[in-house]
Design a protein around this motif. Structure first.
Motif, PDB file in Angstrom:
ATOM      1  N   SER A  74       3.559  -7.929 -12.602  1.00 11.30           N
ATOM      2  CA  SER A  74       3.949  -7.169 -11.264  1.00 11.30           C
ATOM      3  C   SER A  74       4.472  -8.268 -10.337  1.00 11.30           C
ATOM      4  O   SER A  74       5.593  -7.931  -9.814  1.00 11.30           O
TER       5      SER A  74
ATOM      6  N   ALA B 208       8.109  -8.872 -11.620  1.00  6.91           N
ATOM      7  CA  ALA B 208       9.054  -7.610 -11.274  1.00  6.91           C
ATOM      8  C   ALA B 208       9.274  -7.819  -9.718  1.00  6.91           C
ATOM      9  O   ALA B 208      10.403  -7.522  -9.175  1.00  6.91           O
ATOM     10  N   ALA B 209       8.433  -8.116  -8.824  1.00  4.57           N
ATOM     11  CA  ALA B 209       8.814  -8.399  -7.406  1.00  4.57           C
ATOM     12  C   ALA B 209       9.684  -9.403  -7.050  1.00  4.57           C
ATOM     13  O   ALA B 209      10.452  -9.302  -6.302  1.00  4.57           O
TER      14      ALA B 209
ATOM     15  N   ARG C 279      12.380  -2.566  -4.798  1.00  3.09           N
ATOM     16  CA  ARG C 279      10.987  -2.673  -5.421  1.00  3.09           C
ATOM     17  C   ARG C 279      10.513  -1.701  -5.935  1.00  3.09           C
ATOM     18  O   ARG C 279       9.804  -1.768  -7.141  1.00  3.09           O
TER      19      ARG C 279
ATOM     20  N   THR D 101      11.852  -1.111  -9.306  1.00  7.31           N
ATOM     21  CA  THR D 101      11.513  -2.060 -10.358  1.00  7.31           C
ATOM     22  C   THR D 101      10.029  -2.144 -10.790  1.00  7.31           C
ATOM     23  O   THR D 101       9.867  -2.295 -12.096  1.00  7.31           O
ATOM     24  N   GLN D 102       9.263  -1.581  -9.983  1.00 10.56           N
ATOM     25  CA  GLN D 102       7.785  -1.515 -10.275  1.00 10.56           C
ATOM     26  C   GLN D 102       7.361  -0.403 -10.987  1.00 10.56           C
ATOM     27  O   GLN D 102       6.400  -0.255 -11.697  1.00 10.56           O
TER      28      GLN D 102
END
Length: 141
Positions: free
Chosen positions: A57, A60-61, A69, A72-73
């Motif tokens: 996580s 990804a951030a 964001r 992506t998350q």
């Protein structure tokens, strides 16, 4: 605590290490012969999942902008949820064919291979922060 560890050690070591702990937990489960063994295996697996989820996580951030964001998350969360839903069904079917011990041993082996792949193929993202040059490739934003 997991986020502080990921921040100090980096994302890649926690993702790969988390996967290795998960693999070890499944390995212990495969050969457990007591409730205490199973409890220890579940604890080990849970610690591994904490490292994996937190590290991935945060990576990804790191690879997203404030505007991208969520995009992506979202796939990351969706894949974890899909595994939570489909894993027991697939594992149950496999256990019916080869038995639970062989199933846990096989899953542990595959997760160990994934840990090796993560260690070799993933790049460290710590220190990148949020990218300011726009969204990462393939986010369709």
């Amino acid at each position: 605590p997991a986020a502080a560890l990921v921040e100090s050690l980096g994302r890649r070591p926690l993702v790969a290490g988390g996967l290795l702990m998960i693999a070890s937990g499944y390995g212990v489960t495969a050969f457990a012969d007591s409730t205490l063994d199973l409890a220890g295996a579940r604890a080990l697996t849970g610690l591994g999942v904490a490292g994996l989820v937190t590290g991935s996580s945060m990576a990804a951030a790191d690879l997203s902008t404030p505007l991208s964001r969520a995009a992506t998350q979202a796939p990351l969360g969706a894949s974890f949820n899909a595994g939570t839903i489909m894993g027991p069904a697939i594992g149950g079917g496999l256990a019916a064919l080869v038995g639970p011990s062989a199933t846990f041993a096989a899953v542990g082996g595959f997760v160990a291979l994934d840990a090796i792949f993560a260690r070799v193929m993933l790049s460290e993202t710590r220190g990148l922060g949020s990218l300011e040059d726009g969204p990462p490739p393939d986010t369709n934003i």
